[in-house]
Design an enzyme around this catalytic site. Structure first.
Site, PDB file in Angstrom:
ATOM      1  N   PRO A  10       1.186  -0.788   0.457  1.00 57.88           N
ATOM      2  CA  PRO A  10       0.122  -0.146   0.013  1.00 57.88           C
ATOM      3  C   PRO A  10       0.966   1.305   0.534  1.00 57.88           C
ATOM      4  O   PRO A  10       1.816   1.075   0.289  1.00 57.88           O
ATOM      5  CB  PRO A  10      -0.889   0.215   1.324  1.00 57.88           C
ATOM      6  CG  PRO A  10      -0.280  -0.825   2.465  1.00 57.88           C
ATOM      7  CD  PRO A  10       0.354  -2.058   1.186  1.00 57.88           C
ATOM      8  N   ASN A  11       0.223   2.460  -0.827  1.00 57.57           N
ATOM      9  CA  ASN A  11       1.332   3.444  -0.801  1.00 57.57           C
ATOM     10  C   ASN A  11       2.723   3.896  -0.898  1.00 57.57           C
ATOM     11  O   ASN A  11       2.513   4.790  -1.948  1.00 57.57           O
ATOM     12  CB  ASN A  11       0.801   4.157   0.615  1.00 57.57           C
ATOM     13  CG  ASN A  11      -0.482   4.304   1.154  1.00 57.57           C
ATOM     14  OD1 ASN A  11      -1.348   5.129   0.909  1.00 57.57           O
ATOM     15  ND2 ASN A  11      -0.238   3.757   2.464  1.00 57.57           N
ATOM     16  N   ARG A  18       4.386  11.147  -1.978  1.00 59.47           N
ATOM     17  CA  ARG A  18       4.576  10.192  -0.963  1.00 59.47           C
ATOM     18  C   ARG A  18       5.731  10.882   0.506  1.00 59.47           C
ATOM     19  O   ARG A  18       6.550  10.876  -0.231  1.00 59.47           O
ATOM     20  CB  ARG A  18       3.931   9.131  -1.109  1.00 59.47           C
ATOM     21  CG  ARG A  18       4.168   8.530   0.342  1.00 59.47           C
ATOM     22  CD  ARG A  18       4.494   7.227   0.271  1.00 59.47           C
ATOM     23  NE  ARG A  18       4.182   6.970   1.471  1.00 59.47           N
ATOM     24  CZ  ARG A  18       4.509   4.862   2.060  1.00 59.47           C
ATOM     25  NH1 ARG A  18       4.663   4.163   1.217  1.00 59.47           N
ATOM     26  NH2 ARG A  18       4.392   4.902   2.806  1.00 59.47           N
ATOM     27  N   TYR A  23      10.981   9.152   1.209  1.00 58.61           N
ATOM     28  CA  TYR A  23      10.482   8.225  -0.133  1.00 58.61           C
ATOM     29  C   TYR A  23      11.095   8.640  -1.122  1.00 58.61           C
ATOM     30  O   TYR A  23      11.404   7.721  -2.412  1.00 58.61           O
ATOM     31  CB  TYR A  23       9.697   7.491  -0.624  1.00 58.61           C
ATOM     32  CG  TYR A  23       8.921   7.318   0.793  1.00 58.61           C
ATOM     33  CD1 TYR A  23       9.145   5.837   1.151  1.00 58.61           C
ATOM     34  CD2 TYR A  23       7.794   7.421   1.319  1.00 58.61           C
ATOM     35  CE1 TYR A  23       8.439   4.879   2.297  1.00 58.61           C
ATOM     36  CE2 TYR A  23       6.997   7.036   2.602  1.00 58.61           C
ATOM     37  CZ  TYR A  23       7.864   6.129   3.227  1.00 58.61           C
ATOM     38  OH  TYR A  23       6.934   5.103   4.850  1.00 58.61           O
ATOM     39  N   ASN A  74       7.810  -5.734  -1.101  1.00 58.19           N
ATOM     40  CA  ASN A  74       8.061  -4.710  -0.606  1.00 58.19           C
ATOM     41  C   ASN A  74       6.374  -4.265   0.562  1.00 58.19           C
ATOM     42  O   ASN A  74       5.888  -4.547  -0.272  1.00 58.19           O
ATOM     43  CB  ASN A  74       8.718  -3.267  -0.775  1.00 58.19           C
ATOM     44  CG  ASN A  74       8.529  -2.110   0.439  1.00 58.19           C
ATOM     45  OD1 ASN A  74       7.625  -2.485   1.295  1.00 58.19           O
ATOM     46  ND2 ASN A  74       9.466  -0.907  -0.432  1.00 58.19           N
ATOM     47  N   ALA A  77       3.400  -1.082   4.693  1.00 57.38           N
ATOM     48  CA  ALA A  77       2.012  -0.799   6.155  1.00 57.38           C
ATOM     49  C   ALA A  77       2.661  -1.924   6.192  1.00 57.38           C
ATOM     50  O   ALA A  77       2.523  -2.487   7.945  1.00 57.38           O
ATOM     51  CB  ALA A  77       1.793   0.361   6.064  1.00 57.38           C
ATOM     52  N   GLU A  98      12.888  -9.281   1.638  1.00 57.29           N
ATOM     53  CA  GLU A  98      11.832  -8.644   1.443  1.00 57.29           C
ATOM     54  C   GLU A  98      12.877  -6.964   1.526  1.00 57.29           C
ATOM     55  O   GLU A  98      13.814  -6.838   1.782  1.00 57.29           O
ATOM     56  CB  GLU A  98      11.499  -8.702   3.139  1.00 57.29           C
ATOM     57  CG  GLU A  98      11.111  -7.492   4.005  1.00 57.29           C
ATOM     58  CD  GLU A  98      10.836  -7.373   5.716  1.00 57.29           C
ATOM     59  OE1 GLU A  98      11.669  -8.434   5.738  1.00 57.29           O
ATOM     60  OE2 GLU A  98      10.079  -6.802   6.069  1.00 57.29           O
ATOM     61  N   HIS A 100      12.584  -2.723   1.315  1.00 58.09           N
ATOM     62  CA  HIS A 100      12.187  -1.484   1.906  1.00 58.09           C
ATOM     63  C   HIS A 100      13.222   0.164   1.547  1.00 58.09           C
ATOM     64  O   HIS A 100      14.249  -0.058   1.610  1.00 58.09           O
ATOM     65  CB  HIS A 100      12.263  -1.288   3.686  1.00 58.09           C
ATOM     66  CG  HIS A 100      11.385  -2.081   3.865  1.00 58.09           C
ATOM     67  ND1 HIS A 100       9.764  -2.189   4.276  1.00 58.09           N
ATOM     68  CD2 HIS A 100      11.636  -3.256   4.662  1.00 58.09           C
ATOM     69  CE1 HIS A 100       9.601  -3.484   4.455  1.00 58.09           C
ATOM     70  NE2 HIS A 100      10.642  -4.330   5.163  1.00 58.09           N
ATOM     71  N   ARG A 107      13.733   4.628  12.175  1.00 56.86           N
ATOM     72  CA  ARG A 107      12.766   5.009  11.740  1.00 56.86           C
ATOM     73  C   ARG A 107      11.739   5.278  13.450  1.00 56.86           C
ATOM     74  O   ARG A 107      12.113   5.143  13.950  1.00 56.86           O
ATOM     75  CB  ARG A 107      12.049   4.947  10.614  1.00 56.86           C
ATOM     76  CG  ARG A 107      12.502   5.429   9.269  1.00 56.86           C
ATOM     77  CD  ARG A 107      11.428   4.951   8.335  1.00 56.86           C
ATOM     78  NE  ARG A 107      10.640   5.669   8.281  1.00 56.86           N
ATOM     79  CZ  ARG A 107       9.429   5.983   7.497  1.00 56.86           C
ATOM     80  NH1 ARG A 107       9.339   4.480   6.207  1.00 56.86           N
ATOM     81  NH2 ARG A 107       8.459   6.785   7.482  1.00 56.86           N
TER      82      ARG A 107
HETATM   83  C1  DQA Z   1       8.174   0.668   3.577  1.00 59.00           C
HETATM   84  C2  DQA Z   1       8.221   1.431   5.183  1.00 59.00           C
HETATM   85  C3  DQA Z   1       7.101   1.064   5.591  1.00 59.00           C
HETATM   86  O1  DQA Z   1       7.214   1.241   7.162  1.00 59.00           O
HETATM   87  C4  DQA Z   1       6.105   1.852   5.113  1.00 59.00           C
HETATM   88  O2  DQA Z   1       5.146   1.771   6.009  1.00 59.00           O
HETATM   89  C5  DQA Z   1       6.301   2.201   3.705  1.00 59.00           C
HETATM   90  C6  DQA Z   1       7.205   1.857   2.873  1.00 59.00           C
HETATM   91  C7  DQA Z   1       9.572   1.193   2.500  1.00 59.00           C
HETATM   92  O3  DQA Z   1       9.737   1.155   2.006  1.00 59.00           O
HETATM   93  O4  DQA Z   1      10.739   2.360   3.171  1.00 59.00           O
HETATM   94  O5  DQA Z   1       4.980   2.160   3.008  1.00 59.00           O
HETATM   95  O6  DQA Z   1       8.087  -0.499   3.240  1.00 59.00           O
END
Ligand code: DQA
Length: 142
Positions: A10-11, A18, A23, A74, A77, A98, A100, A107
């Site tokens: 998501p997102n 964003r 990011y 990835n 959240a 995984e 990120h 963080r």
């Molecule tokens: C994320 C880190 C997560 O905590 C966050 O909710 C994201 C992006 C990252 O790529 O740094 O949406 O996965």
């Protein structure tokens, strides 16, 4: 040729817009292009999937069984909340990395725990787009 499923949660489709200080300014299309180029370099056959819905991600992981040789994810959240995604990864038991964009260990407290890390063979954090390439390299090397 190895087949790898690349899942963005998501997102991540909002990249660019964003929180650019965290990011970056590049958008999701640029990330997808980056992943496609990295996969070509590594001679990997990839499918890109993005969803804002936990169940859709679970369905996609389940459908990967017998079709893909590995998963790069990835979970965004859902990293920090989803037992369902962890269980789906364990169910199909494919090699999984995984990734990120940011370093979740530095963080907010609530981002420090990852359910997906309990299964993933490798986690890459805080390397931006390059982290996806590192993850694909690992999957290609297996
Ligand atoms: C994320 C880190 C997560 O905590 C966050 O909710 C994201 C992006 C990252 O790529 O740094 O949406 O996965």
């Amino acid at each position: 040729m190895k087949k790898i499923l690349v899942i963005n949660g998501p997102n991540l489709n909002m990249l660019g817009l964003r929180e650019p200080a965290l990011y970056g300014a590049k958008d999701f299309k640029a990330l997808q292009q980056f992943i496609i180029s990295a996969a070509e370099e590594l001679s990997l056959n990839i499918e890109l999937f993005q969803s804002n819905h936990e169940g859709a991600i679970v369905d996609k992981i389940q459908a990967a069984y017998g079709v893909f040789d590995g998963i790069l994810i990835n979970p965004a959240a859902y990293t920090h909340t989803s037992v369902a995604i962890l269980d789906a990864l364990k169910a199909v038991a494919l090699p999984t990395v995984e990734v990120h964009l940011t370093d979740i260990s530095t963080r907010e407290e609530f981002r420090r725990f990852s359910f997906v890390s309990l299964y993933a063979q490798k986690t890459v954090c805080g390397k931006g787009f390059d982290g996806y390439k590192e993850g694909l390299e690992f999957l290609a090397s297996l």
